[in-house]
Structures are given as C-alpha cells and as structure tokens.
Design an enzyme around this catalytic site. Structure first.
Site, PDB file in Angstrom:
ATOM      1  N   HIS A  19       0.841  -1.197   0.000  1.00  0.00           N
ATOM      2  CA  HIS A  19       0.000   0.000   0.000  1.00  0.00           C
ATOM      3  C   HIS A  19       0.882   1.255   0.000  1.00  0.00           C
ATOM      4  CE1 HIS A  19       0.957   0.455   4.203  1.00  0.00           C
ATOM      5  NE2 HIS A  19       0.346  -0.674   4.542  1.00  0.00           N
ATOM      6  N   HIS A  22       4.149   1.300   2.178  1.00  0.00           N
ATOM      7  CA  HIS A  22       5.285   0.550   1.634  1.00  0.00           C
ATOM      8  C   HIS A  22       5.868   1.310   0.439  1.00  0.00           C
ATOM      9  CE1 HIS A  22       2.476  -2.763   3.088  1.00  0.00           C
ATOM     10  NE2 HIS A  22       3.484  -2.797   3.927  1.00  0.00           N
ATOM     11  N   CYS A 127      -2.304 -16.639  23.895  1.00  0.00           N
ATOM     12  CA  CYS A 127      -3.631 -16.742  23.261  1.00  0.00           C
ATOM     13  C   CYS A 127      -3.521 -17.778  22.148  1.00  0.00           C
ATOM     14  CB  CYS A 127      -4.071 -15.388  22.702  1.00  0.00           C
ATOM     15  SG  CYS A 127      -5.519 -15.544  21.631  1.00  0.00           S
ATOM     16  N   CYS A 130      -4.482 -16.428  18.626  1.00  0.00           N
ATOM     17  CA  CYS A 130      -3.446 -15.648  17.928  1.00  0.00           C
ATOM     18  C   CYS A 130      -2.142 -16.424  17.823  1.00  0.00           C
ATOM     19  CB  CYS A 130      -3.131 -14.357  18.669  1.00  0.00           C
ATOM     20  SG  CYS A 130      -4.514 -13.279  18.888  1.00  0.00           S
ATOM     21  N   CYS A 144      -7.544 -11.134  25.388  1.00  0.00           N
ATOM     22  CA  CYS A 144      -6.937 -10.859  24.095  1.00  0.00           C
ATOM     23  C   CYS A 144      -7.850  -9.900  23.324  1.00  0.00           C
ATOM     24  CB  CYS A 144      -6.774 -12.174  23.319  1.00  0.00           C
ATOM     25  SG  CYS A 144      -6.650 -11.909  21.543  1.00  0.00           S
ATOM     26  N   HIS A 147      -9.534 -11.829  20.204  1.00  0.00           N
ATOM     27  CA  HIS A 147     -10.453 -12.964  20.413  1.00  0.00           C
ATOM     28  C   HIS A 147     -11.379 -12.764  21.603  1.00  0.00           C
ATOM     29  CE1 HIS A 147      -7.331 -14.647  17.793  1.00  0.00           C
ATOM     30  NE2 HIS A 147      -8.341 -15.337  17.306  1.00  0.00           N
ATOM     31  N   LYS A 296      -5.591   6.183  10.783  1.00  0.00           N
ATOM     32  CA  LYS A 296      -4.626   5.156  10.401  1.00  0.00           C
ATOM     33  C   LYS A 296      -5.082   4.418   9.165  1.00  0.00           C
ATOM     34  CE  LYS A 296      -1.758   2.347  12.816  1.00  0.00           C
ATOM     35  NZ  LYS A 296      -1.085   1.680  13.854  1.00  0.00           N
ATOM     36  N   LYS A 299      -6.804  -2.201   6.819  1.00  0.00           N
ATOM     37  CA  LYS A 299      -7.694  -3.014   6.009  1.00  0.00           C
ATOM     38  C   LYS A 299      -9.118  -2.926   6.551  1.00  0.00           C
ATOM     39  CE  LYS A 299      -7.175  -7.452   3.831  1.00  0.00           C
ATOM     40  NZ  LYS A 299      -6.581  -8.759   3.887  1.00  0.00           N
TER      41      LYS A 299
HETATM   42  N1  MSP Z   1       8.843  -7.456   8.171  1.00  0.00           N
HETATM   43  C1  MSP Z   1       9.003  -6.353   9.025  1.00  0.00           C
HETATM   44  C2  MSP Z   1      10.287  -5.622   8.730  1.00  0.00           C
HETATM   45  C3  MSP Z   1      11.520  -6.448   8.779  1.00  0.00           C
HETATM   46  S1  MSP Z   1      12.913  -5.525   8.314  1.00  0.00           S
HETATM   47  C4  MSP Z   1      14.224  -6.460   8.702  1.00  0.00           C
HETATM   48  C5  MSP Z   1       7.838  -5.375   8.853  1.00  0.00           C
HETATM   49  N2  MSP Z   1       7.132  -5.470   7.724  1.00  0.00           N
HETATM   50  S2  MSP Z   1       5.882  -4.521   7.338  1.00  0.00           S
HETATM   51  O1  MSP Z   1       5.329  -5.096   6.141  1.00  0.00           O
HETATM   52  O2  MSP Z   1       5.002  -4.368   8.432  1.00  0.00           O
HETATM   53  O3  MSP Z   1       6.488  -3.164   6.922  1.00  0.00           O
HETATM   54  C6  MSP Z   1       6.668  -2.107   7.817  1.00  0.00           C
HETATM   55  C7  MSP Z   1       7.205  -0.928   7.048  1.00  0.00           C
HETATM   56  O4  MSP Z   1       6.291  -0.567   5.982  1.00  0.00           O
HETATM   57  C8  MSP Z   1       7.348   0.358   7.839  1.00  0.00           C
HETATM   58  O5  MSP Z   1       8.510   0.408   8.612  1.00  0.00           O
HETATM   59  C9  MSP Z   1       7.348   1.372   6.713  1.00  0.00           C
HETATM   60  O6  MSP Z   1       8.557   1.325   6.027  1.00  0.00           O
HETATM   61  C10 MSP Z   1       6.255   0.835   5.817  1.00  0.00           C
HETATM   62  N3  MSP Z   1       4.935   1.314   6.239  1.00  0.00           N
HETATM   63  C11 MSP Z   1       3.856   0.546   6.536  1.00  0.00           C
HETATM   64  N4  MSP Z   1       2.798   1.368   6.817  1.00  0.00           N
HETATM   65  C12 MSP Z   1       3.176   2.664   6.729  1.00  0.00           C
HETATM   66  C13 MSP Z   1       2.513   3.914   6.816  1.00  0.00           C
HETATM   67  N5  MSP Z   1       1.239   4.019   7.097  1.00  0.00           N
HETATM   68  N6  MSP Z   1       3.243   5.021   6.577  1.00  0.00           N
HETATM   69  C14 MSP Z   1       4.561   4.973   6.229  1.00  0.00           C
HETATM   70  N7  MSP Z   1       5.207   3.812   6.136  1.00  0.00           N
HETATM   71  C15 MSP Z   1       4.593   2.656   6.450  1.00  0.00           C
HETATM   72  O7  MSP Z   1       7.653  -4.549   9.729  1.00  0.00           O
END
Ligand code: MSP
Length: 654
Positions: A19, A22, A127, A130, A144, A147, A296, A299
C-alpha cells in the site's frame, strides 16, 4: 571517488498487499539512491519480503494455501510493483532464499558459540487464537483484544539472546555518533528506551507450535523467530562474510524504516551486529507514518490506498513528487487527494510546467527554436538587473539541495529547487524578453536572457531527477540534450553554460496537465457508492427505460469493454449491496459491484463477466473500484452479463 552507497528498505511481510506506506519507503530509497548516482557514487539498493513466522502461516491457512505458495504469490506482487513505480532495486531478497537461510544459521551458530544465546524456560500468557504470548499491557480487561478470550498461562522452553550485555556499548555508540539514528527525535527515543535495563530477546519457537521458519543450527526442534531471521537479510544479500559486494558496500550501509520498527532496528540490530563481530551500520533513517485523512490506514477501516491506482489517475512522477514534497522526513503526514491535486496544480502544472513551456515557446518565437548564445558583453549589461544573477542562484541552489538530500531532507531539497524556479519566473518578469524583442539593439540581451533561462531549466531537470526521473528526461530532450546519459550528475549541473548555442529544440510540450478537482476522487471522504447498475435499470414490472440519444461509433469506441474472470469475491463490511471482486482481465484489479443482493460471493468465483475497463477509478465504501461490471437490473434483481463460452481474460468486446 565518492563513497559507495548501500541503501535498504524494511523487508515487507507477505501477509498484506503493498500500500501507500510501503510505496513511500521504497520510493524514498529509490530517491536516495538516484541522488547518490548524481554524485557519481556506486550504489546498491536492497528490498524484499519477510516470509516466515506465524502471521504468514495463519494468512496462508486462511487462503487455503501452503505458506510457501502463499509467500510466493504475495512476494511476487511486491516484486513486480516496484518497477511500475520506477523503483530500481539491485536485489529483491526473500527470507526463503537459500543463501539467506544458510547465512542465518551460520550467524546464529557464531553467536551461540560465543555464549550470547542461552536456553531457558519462559512462562507467559498465551492466546491460542493468535498463537502468541501477550504482555499484561497488551491485554484489554485481561483478555486478548482480537479474540476477547482470557489467555492461558503456559510454560515453554526457548532460546534467548543476551542483549543486556551490550547495552552500555550501544548507549556509548549512539552518544558518540550523533547521526547514527536520525532524525534526532528517534535517536532520543532509542536513548530513552535504553534508560531501562534491556530484557533478553526470545529468538526461537518450538516446531510443535510453528514450523514455518529457519531451523536453529544447534537444535533441530526449534525454528528462529522473526527478527533474528529478518534483520540478517541486510548482510546475507551482499554475500557476508567475504562476498565482493559485502566488502565494497557494507561499510557504507544506511537503512530506511518507519517509526513502527525503530526498536528492532535501533536496538536489536546493532547489538546483533556487535555480537556477531560485524561493523554496525552508518545511519538508520527513520520516517513517520502516512495517515489517511487523519486516521490510520488499515484493512478493516477500508482506507488502504493502492499506489497503482494513484499512478493511474495522476501519473507516476506527480505521485512520487507529492510523497517526497509533502512528508517532512521523520514526521507523520496526512494523505488526501485534495492535497495531491493542489500540489500538482500549483507546483507542477503552474510553477514548473508554465516556466518550462514559456521558455521553450520564447526560444521558438524569437530564435526559431535554436539555442542562442549569451555574450559576455550582454551579460555585463544585464548584470545590474534585480533577480538577474541566475548563475550564482543556480550554484547556491545546488549546494543547498545537496546538503538537504544527503540528510534525507527530501522535502527541503525540493523546496530549494522550487525557490530557484520562482527566481527564474521573477527573472522573466524583470527582464521582460517581449520588451527586449521590440528593439533591434537589444538583440544580444534577448539572446543572453533566453540562454540563461534554458540553462536554468537544465539545472532544474537535473535536480528533479531523483524524484521525477521521467519528467527530468523529457525536459532534457526538449532542451536538445541527450536524455539517456548521466545528465543529472551534480558536477555537470554545476558547470554553468553547458548548453551549446546553435542546437535546435523540439516544439514545446506540456509537462503536467492541470487536474480538475472534480476529476479526483479515489480517496475522497464520504464518497457515496456510485450507482453500479447502468442508468437504464428497469424497475420491477415497468416498461424498459427509453433508449438514450444516439451516439456515433467513435463515441462508443471510447468505451473499453473486456472479459474478466472473477478470482475472488467478498462482502464489504457495512455495505449490504456491494461486493468486492478481484478479477483477472490480463492484469488483476479490484472492482466493487452492487450485486450482493443477487449473488453470494462463492457463486461468482470463476465466472467470466464483462467489465468497463477504462472507467476512472472511484472509491466505494473505502474500496477503490477500477472499473464497472455490466449487469441487467430489474427492480432489486441484478443479473450479471456473461459470455456464451469461455474466452481468454482481457479479450476486448467490440
Ligand atoms: N517485516 C518487518 C520488517 C523487517 S525488516 C528487517 C515489517 N514489515 S511490514 O510489512 O510491516 O512493513 C513495515 C514498514 O512498511 C514500515 O517500517 C514502513 O517502512 C512501511 N509502512 C507501513 N505502513 C506505513 C505507513 N502508514 N506510513 C509509512 N510507512 C509505512 O515490519
């Protein structure tokens, strides 16, 4: 030679589709990398996916897939999305890659042998829904939160990493390297975590509970858990310990993460590196969170912004510009399409776009499209003019820009560039080329003014390159310069008067069209569901609606009708009439359709339907619909249009 540059993004979990958040992080890494290419540095850009653990195992089970097949599917969505956003990574790593798994085992063994990993019993509130332990603080009324059941106390033996041993070393390291973690607010946050004694980190899960992981090298009955696997991707990708890439790039590594994973990157990771005898990273760059219209992105709220939908409506460079210009790196930002449209119209269509077409148009009008020469004598006669010194303004802008971009202050880099654009606009107003053109004796001054403006545009095209590479190339081509070489090098930009007089320029073009606010609407708040049935819906028992006025075949040909296969169908919470469909019409997309009253989601899977494929995306109950499904509507009954026999998805209807 400048230092090489190695940049990483977090590796993203494969339990959700990519999204806006990322996309922001990964575009940021791309911008940083392209900026270092401007300094002629060798660069290496790593991104990838994090695929082990119970989150992923559960998500796979929900889809009735094996964890491996599920991880393959989502990982490939991330991998193929990035090039669509003009993001050029050097390696896309997956934690299921064999070289990564081997390295994780090797480092675990090394740390275990050094005595920093021990085996111990752990007791905690677990839990079963989870499949994880909860701390008291995470529970709501002792239950939790997902749940709503009370967790059970369970005892489990696991492996732990002794972090406390390295706490003082880390505090010292952060204090003596002020920009180790930046911006400063996050450095302070980490130092404040470190005021409390660090707990040891549980790094394993018994296979009886979780199989989807990397087996510990010193105990076959356990897999390693989450961070010990994921963080090591940053070194395994380069071929630690003696790979050529590792030796060249590791000493210059910089990470980018958002604030959500500050603790693992600011505390666990440097301590892991220290324990493994690997030099620590040079900078951890931490950015804030994108919220959607102040809330925020999630989903369940249905407000997840899909990067490709925005690219489709507004254009990729405009989307990249907005993200980089709007967010102050380090702080949270609120995403709204209204702000996006305002920025496109004000900064891109107006400031930059108008300047560009004005200058190119004047070159055509006064010089038949041939780059004029700026003679010293003319420059001297113009030298007293207000806003007249474009050469030193350009040089000062490049210095300010370089310092800002070096520190990940991308918004500032763009602000400095736009200040220069505004100076060029003022220069035109003051120099008034249309007045100079009236007097034959002012011809040399007119030549000099236009030449300087063309040079200014050349500088701008270089400065915007990391953020808007395609627009930069387009500008270069319109300045009669090769758009495929490294025109963006800071060294080249600093060489004022690079443009050769005598070259002829292609006709002017518009860089960015203005966007009518009404045309926007992907994430507009309070968007009511648009009618998903055609206008001619027939009420029960009534005569069919009158035929609409005639159109010609060209008008009809503008409608792109395609055959699509329905891959997934699900209800949309709080929208009794709508279904969210995932369809294959050559590409995969999401369509929201008002057919929930007549079809159960499962009845639709595999059906071939007809889609209006070029309808502008619209947001319905928080979901972006990329097209419309054709259906006959009789009162409350909706019947979807299907085909007589199966055809290839994406086939056009004519
Ligand atoms: N898999 C772990 C990271 C391991 S790194 C060794 C993880 N993955 S995640 O899919 O949850 O990705 C988190 C990252 O996605 C955040 O640190 C950021 O880079 C990005 N973002 C996810 N949601 C975000 C926002 N709403 N805003 C900005 N960046 C965000 O954590």
């Amino acid at each position: 030679m400048p230092d090489p540059f190695y940049i990483t993004t977090p590796i993203y979990y494969v339990n959700a589709r990519p999204h806006l958040g990322h996309a922001y992080t990964t575009i940021t890494a791309d911008v940083a990398c392209r900026f270092h290419a401007m300094k002629a540095a060798e660069t290496f850009f790593l991104t990838g996916t994090d695929e082990h653990g119970d989150k992923i195992e559960r998500a796979a089970r929900k889809e009735n897939m094996s964890p491996r097949a599920y991880a393959d599917k989502i990982s490939s969505i991330f991998k193929s999305l990035w090039p669509e956003l003009n993001i050029r990574y050097n390696r896309f790593i997956r934690t299921t890659d064999p070289d990564h798994q081997a390295l994780v085992r090797q480092i675990l063994q090394k740390i275990y042998d050094a005595g920093d990993i021990y085996f111990s019993e752990y007791e905690g509130k677990y839990c079963f829904g989870c499949e994880r332990f909860y701390t008291d603080r995470e529970l709501v009324d002792g239950k939790c939160p997902d749940h709503e059941t009370a967790p059970e106390m369970i005892r489990e033996t696991n492996y732990f990493f002794k972090m406390g041993r390295y706490q003082d070393w880390l505090i010292d390291h952060i204090r003596s390297n002020p920009d180790f973690i930046r911006p400063e607010r996050y450095r302070n946050e980490v130092l404040s975590f470190l005021k409390e004694p660090l707990d040891d980190l549980c790094i394993s899960r018994p296979k009886t509970r979780l199989e989807w992981g990397i087996t510990l090298p010193f105990d076959e009955k356990y897999v390693t858990y989450v961070w010990f696997d994921a963080l090591l991707n940053y070194v395994s990708a380069l071929g630690y310990p003696d790979g050529e890439l590792f030796l060249r790039f590791w000493p210059h590594v910089q990470h980018i993460v958002a604030k959500d994973i500050l603790k693992p990157h600011g505390i666990y990771w440097p301590i892991m590196l220290k324990a493994a005898g690997i030099p620590v990273y040079t900078h951890l760059n931490v950015h804030g969170y994108w919220n959607i219209e102040e809330s925020k992105m999630s989903k369940s709220l249905g407000n997840v912004v899909e990067p490709l939908a925005l690219k489709g409506v507004y254009g990729l460079d405009a989307f990249r510009y907005f993200l980089m210009r709007e967010m102050v790196f380090g702080l949270d930002s609120s995403f709204s399409e209204t702000a996006l449209v305002q920025r496109i119209n004000a900064d891109l269509a107006n400031d930059l776009g108008n300047l560009f077409s004005r200058v190119i148009a004047m070159t055509h009008k006064y010089f038949g499209g041939v780059v004029p020469e700026s003679l010293k004598s003319a420059e001297e006669s113009l030298s007293g003019m207000k806003f007249g010194d474009l050469a030193s303004a350009a040089s000062q802008t490049i210095d300010q820009y370089e310092a800002a971009m070096e520190n990940f202050a991308f918004h500032k880099g763009l602000i400095f560039t736009w200040e220069f654009i505004s100076q060029m606009n003022k220069y035109i107003d003051v120099a008034a080329p249309w007045e100079l053109a009236k007097k034959k004796s002012c011809r040399p001054e007119l030549e000099s003014v236009i030449y300087q403006l063309l040079e200014g545009l050349r500088i701008v095209s270089g400065l915007i390159y990391p953020v808007m590479p395609e627009t930069a190339r387009k500008m270069q081509a319109h300045l009669g310069l090769p758009a495929d070489g490294p025109f963006y090098r800071l060294e080249t930009l600093r060489a004022w008067k690079t443009l050769r007089p005598g070259g002829s320029l292609p006709k002017s073009t518009r860089l960015f069209p203005r966007i009518e606010p009404a045309a926007a609407g992907i994430t507009a708040p309070g968007n009511e569901p648009a009618p998903t049935a055609p206008d001619g819906a027939t009420p029960d028992g009534a005569a069919p609606a009158p035929i609409k006025p005639a159109i010609d075949i060209e008008t009809f040909a503008k409608i792109d009708l395609r055959v699509a296969t329905i891959l997934k169908a699900e209800a949309i919470p709080k929208a009794s009439k709508l279904l969210k469909l995932e369809v294959d019409l050559g590409d995969r997309r999401t369509i929201v359709s008002g057919i929930a009253g007549s079809y159960a989601p499962d009845d639709l899977i595999g059906k071939q339907v007809i889609i209006v494929a070029n309808l502008k995306p619209a947001k319905l109950m928080g979901v972006i619909s990329q097209g419309m499904l054709l259906a006959a509507v009789e009162g409350k009954t909706v019947t979807v249009a299907t085909l007589d026999k199966a055809v290839k998805p994406g086939t056009m209807l004519t």
